[in-house]
Design a protein around this motif. Sequence first.
Motif, mmCIF file in Angstrom:
data_model
loop_
_atom_site.group_PDB
_atom_site.id
_atom_site.type_symbol
_atom_site.label_atom_id
_atom_site.label_comp_id
_atom_site.label_asym_id
_atom_site.label_seq_id
_atom_site.Cartn_x
_atom_site.Cartn_y
_atom_site.Cartn_z
ATOM 1 N N ALA A 34 41.973 25.495 31.482
ATOM 2 C CA ALA A 34 42.011 24.962 32.851
ATOM 3 C C ALA A 34 40.926 23.928 33.109
ATOM 4 O O ALA A 34 40.984 23.207 34.100
ATOM 5 C CB ALA A 34 41.874 26.100 33.856
ATOM 6 N N GLY A 35 39.922 23.855 32.239
ATOM 7 C CA GLY A 35 38.814 22.934 32.456
ATOM 8 C C GLY A 35 37.529 23.530 31.921
ATOM 9 O O GLY A 35 37.509 24.146 30.851
ATOM 10 N N LYS A 36 36.445 23.378 32.675
ATOM 11 C CA LYS A 36 35.168 23.937 32.232
ATOM 12 C C LYS A 36 34.326 24.296 33.450
ATOM 13 O O LYS A 36 34.561 23.813 34.566
ATOM 14 C CB LYS A 36 34.419 22.950 31.334
ATOM 15 N N VAL A 37 33.329 25.168 33.204
ATOM 16 C CA VAL A 37 32.496 25.668 34.293
ATOM 17 C C VAL A 37 31.088 25.905 33.747
ATOM 18 O O VAL A 37 30.901 26.204 32.559
ATOM 19 C CB VAL A 37 33.090 26.973 34.883
ATOM 20 N N ARG A 38 30.089 25.752 34.605
ATOM 21 C CA ARG A 38 28.703 26.011 34.225
ATOM 22 C C ARG A 38 27.919 26.425 35.458
ATOM 23 O O ARG A 38 28.395 26.301 36.596
ATOM 24 C CB ARG A 38 28.056 24.781 33.591
ATOM 25 N N LEU A 39 26.700 26.888 35.234
ATOM 26 C CA LEU A 39 25.782 27.262 36.305
ATOM 27 C C LEU A 39 24.699 26.198 36.376
ATOM 28 O O LEU A 39 24.111 25.824 35.354
ATOM 29 C CB LEU A 39 25.178 28.637 36.010
ATOM 30 N N ILE A 40 24.414 25.673 37.574
ATOM 31 C CA ILE A 40 23.412 24.627 37.740
ATOM 32 C C ILE A 40 22.435 25.039 38.842
ATOM 33 O O ILE A 40 22.755 25.856 39.708
ATOM 34 C CB ILE A 40 24.049 23.261 38.092
ATOM 35 N N ALA A 41 21.243 24.476 38.784
ATOM 36 C CA ALA A 41 20.204 24.767 39.771
ATOM 37 C C ALA A 41 19.754 23.484 40.432
ATOM 38 O O ALA A 41 19.734 22.413 39.811
ATOM 39 C CB ALA A 41 19.012 25.460 39.101
ATOM 40 N N ALA A 42 19.377 23.580 41.709
ATOM 41 C CA ALA A 42 18.942 22.407 42.456
ATOM 42 C C ALA A 42 17.511 22.018 42.118
ATOM 43 O O ALA A 42 17.069 20.930 42.474
ATOM 44 C CB ALA A 42 19.074 22.648 43.957
ATOM 45 N N ALA A 43 16.764 22.907 41.446
ATOM 46 C CA ALA A 43 15.381 22.621 41.082
ATOM 47 C C ALA A 43 15.151 23.023 39.633
ATOM 48 O O ALA A 43 15.800 23.933 39.109
ATOM 49 C CB ALA A 43 14.407 23.370 41.992
ATOM 50 N N THR A 44 14.235 22.331 38.974
ATOM 51 C CA THR A 44 13.936 22.628 37.580
ATOM 52 C C THR A 44 12.963 23.787 37.436
ATOM 53 O O THR A 44 12.820 24.351 36.355
ATOM 54 C CB THR A 44 13.342 21.389 36.896
ATOM 55 N N THR A 45 12.273 24.138 38.535
ATOM 56 C CA THR A 45 11.320 25.251 38.543
ATOM 57 C C THR A 45 11.472 26.027 39.840
ATOM 58 O O THR A 45 12.051 25.525 40.817
ATOM 59 C CB THR A 45 9.873 24.738 38.407
ATOM 60 N N THR A 46 10.931 27.230 39.889
ATOM 61 C CA THR A 46 11.189 28.111 41.032
ATOM 62 C C THR A 46 10.394 27.748 42.268
ATOM 63 O O THR A 46 10.829 28.013 43.387
ATOM 64 C CB THR A 46 10.871 29.567 40.657
ATOM 65 N N GLY A 47 9.213 27.142 42.118
ATOM 66 C CA GLY A 47 8.405 26.822 43.283
ATOM 67 C C GLY A 47 7.849 28.065 43.948
ATOM 68 O O GLY A 47 7.683 29.123 43.322
ATOM 69 N N LYS A 48 7.565 27.968 45.255
ATOM 70 C CA LYS A 48 6.935 29.057 45.991
ATOM 71 C C LYS A 48 7.883 29.759 46.963
ATOM 72 O O LYS A 48 7.502 30.734 47.604
ATOM 73 C CB LYS A 48 5.736 28.526 46.774
ATOM 74 N N ALA A 49 9.101 29.242 47.118
ATOM 75 C CA ALA A 49 10.015 29.788 48.120
ATOM 76 C C ALA A 49 10.529 31.163 47.702
ATOM 77 O O ALA A 49 10.509 31.535 46.523
ATOM 78 C CB ALA A 49 11.182 28.839 48.344
ATOM 79 N N ALA A 50 11.011 31.910 48.700
ATOM 80 C CA ALA A 50 11.545 33.247 48.450
ATOM 81 C C ALA A 50 13.006 33.214 48.031
ATOM 82 O O ALA A 50 13.618 34.254 47.828
ATOM 83 C CB ALA A 50 11.386 34.107 49.696
ATOM 84 N N SER A 51 13.597 32.013 47.932
ATOM 85 C CA SER A 51 14.977 31.881 47.474
ATOM 86 C C SER A 51 15.140 30.528 46.802
ATOM 87 O O SER A 51 14.291 29.646 46.953
ATOM 88 C CB SER A 51 15.968 32.017 48.639
ATOM 89 N N MET A 52 16.217 30.374 46.078
ATOM 90 C CA MET A 52 16.496 29.090 45.451
ATOM 91 C C MET A 52 17.993 28.820 45.509
ATOM 92 O O MET A 52 18.810 29.730 45.624
ATOM 93 C CB MET A 52 15.991 29.057 44.007
ATOM 94 N N ARG A 53 18.332 27.534 45.450
ATOM 95 C CA ARG A 53 19.723 27.093 45.559
ATOM 96 C C ARG A 53 20.292 26.812 44.166
ATOM 97 O O ARG A 53 19.717 26.055 43.384
ATOM 98 C CB ARG A 53 19.787 25.844 46.441
ATOM 99 N N LEU A 54 21.419 27.462 43.866
ATOM 100 C CA LEU A 54 22.157 27.247 42.627
ATOM 101 C C LEU A 54 23.560 26.765 42.969
ATOM 102 O O LEU A 54 23.922 26.604 44.135
ATOM 103 C CB LEU A 54 22.234 28.538 41.807
ATOM 104 N N GLY A 55 24.366 26.583 41.935
ATOM 105 C CA GLY A 55 25.757 26.213 42.142
ATOM 106 C C GLY A 55 26.595 26.571 40.933
ATOM 107 O O GLY A 55 26.144 26.452 39.790
ATOM 108 N N VAL A 56 27.805 27.061 41.173
ATOM 109 C CA VAL A 56 28.785 27.253 40.105
ATOM 110 C C VAL A 56 29.638 25.985 40.079
ATOM 111 O O VAL A 56 30.364 25.697 41.032
ATOM 112 C CB VAL A 56 29.658 28.497 40.341
ATOM 113 N N HIS A 57 29.511 25.241 38.998
ATOM 114 C CA HIS A 57 30.090 23.902 38.904
ATOM 115 C C HIS A 57 31.376 23.944 38.083
ATOM 116 O O HIS A 57 31.341 24.181 36.868
ATOM 117 C CB HIS A 57 29.057 22.969 38.246
ATOM 118 N N PHE A 58 32.527 23.733 38.758
ATOM 119 C CA PHE A 58 33.821 23.697 38.085
ATOM 120 C C PHE A 58 34.262 22.247 37.905
ATOM 121 O O PHE A 58 34.114 21.426 38.825
ATOM 122 C CB PHE A 58 34.900 24.407 38.913
#
Length: 648
Positions: A34-58
């Motif tokens: 059907a195609g391809k899928v991967r996991l991506i992150a909006a930042a290269t490192t975690t930083g100091k925040a209590a959460s981080m933004r990711l994405g499931v990329h289809f």
Amino acid sequence: MMRRLLLALVGMMTVLGSAAMAAPATSDWVENEAGKVRLIAAATTTGKAASMRLGVHFQLLPGWKIYWRTPGDAGYPPKIDWSGSKNAGAVTVLWPAPKRFVLAGLQNHGYAGEVVLPLDVALPRPHKAVSLKANLDYLACSQICVPMQADLNLTVPAGPAQPSDFADVISRFAARVPGPADVQGISIDSVEFISAGETTSVRLSVSSATPFDHPDLFIEPAETASFEAPRLRLSADRTQAILESAVVPGTLTAPLGQTPLTVTLVDGERAMELTAIPVAGAALPPMTADAVDGASFLAMLGIALLGGLILNLMPCVLPVLSIKVLGALGHGGAQLHHIRAAFIASAAGIVVSFLALAALAIAIKSAGAAVGWGIQFQQPAFLAVMIVLLLGFALNLWGAFEIRLPSALMNVGGGGGGHHTLLGHFLSGAFATVLATPCSAPFLGTAIGFALARGPVEILTIFTALALGMAAPYLLVAVWPQAAHKLPRPGRWMVRVKHVMGLALVATALWLGLILATQTGLLSEGDKADGATAWVKFDQAAIARAVSEGKVVFVDVTADWCITCKVNKAAVLDRAPVATRLRDGSVIAMRADWTTPDSGVAAYLASFGRYGIPFNAVYGPKAANGIALSELLSSDEVLAALRQAAGP
């Protein structure tokens, strides 16, 4: 010799091995039929925040689709098991607005092509690395449906947060997640349920400051009932819509008047979401929206023709005035058939350029990227090429070399004497069109917004009408070539005209050079003065907060490459009485800079059905959804909008 060859091969294998590794902030692709899928992150490192933004990329192959959180008549949405992840807490999936598609006669809701499902991941231990193990289960459908599974692994190291190469694509799809109605420029008039005999339905009545395109309605939860595709009723000006979805017989499990429903309205790039308990409503008379749609499209073609014609008079066309003036002067005393052919060639250059822009807009929109009018001026490479061409034109006019504009290709296609060849006139028309695109114009913005909110056929049709409007003066001379024939014959006097026109082209090149310097960081934003008005940076969320506090907000969306924006500033925004009002403390002056690509600004423009600048809007207690202003501002219009937004 053999040793050197072996060392070279080892080095090459090392480089290729490094290149094959997954880039920072992304897992490896997992491919299937059907195609391809991967996991991506909006930042290269975690930083100091209590959460981080990711994405499931289809990235789905043509014809394949996956499902939204409520899939419709069949299917199931993507599900993720995070067992085995380290330093990863609760995960919230943000669902971009879906599209409706029919498969084997069933109504389904989902995505095709490229899509990113944004994820917010809580970090129990901020400052620490995150190890993510996602077991993804999803259903992909084409002619048949195939369950898919993918194991995605991604580690984000600890360290100061830095945006990754994937931050933009994640933000682009996060901007498509349905939000509150007022943020999208939509107001909810009513949410009702109607019971007529054995038929039960839910009706949503909405209004918008900008015309609706083709709105669609999705109703949840599925546990309460399944709903058919909505019937749509639009007002003549398309600013009011009624969508009514019937309950699929046998699926209703609870009284609609006692159950909260989540309604999601999707209209082009706009999407809003609301949870409410519907109230009882009455049935409406039969709808006649189809006739309105046809009439509206014909009216929009007329608007596009007029907008293209007016574009010839806009400030953005002034830099290429030299090309037009010299082209017209060069026809003095020429043969009528040559004049006619030359002006037809110039018109053809305009039409072909507009069709190329339409094709580019269709391709960008199909790829899921933000599309707009004049956005090529956001690209440094494009600016560099335009600067070189403009300087080349200027040197040619000053006699530095003998090649005719814009290159040696001008000598192909016949002609002679003091006149350009047909190919030369074609290229001059094309070049004039490209340099005119930073401008919006009265009627142009309306036509562009209508086209870009629709499909490929509408985009091509509207852009063709715009092209014919801009080419109309050329076509008029082609019909009546005697007008150009009566101009003075070319002579020595034209040398001075060329020198003056060359200066105009150099000035244009310098202007583009300043824009390029800003985009590449050679010139900082702080080096540009905007007068005494205390402009604050655009923040769409802050607008709603300010309005809730009774304040008035004036929004100016501008760019360094937008000449009409600069005209608005010089003639209205930076002069009394508007400047006085913006500086007296009663108005929050907010400016959005679109000089470089910005998905947030693009989404904001799209919420008003606009895809080009300048754009201005006024918000206040009496105008929470915003009052959109004309492309060319006047002091009276701005002051009237400020008074209306503030109220008595």
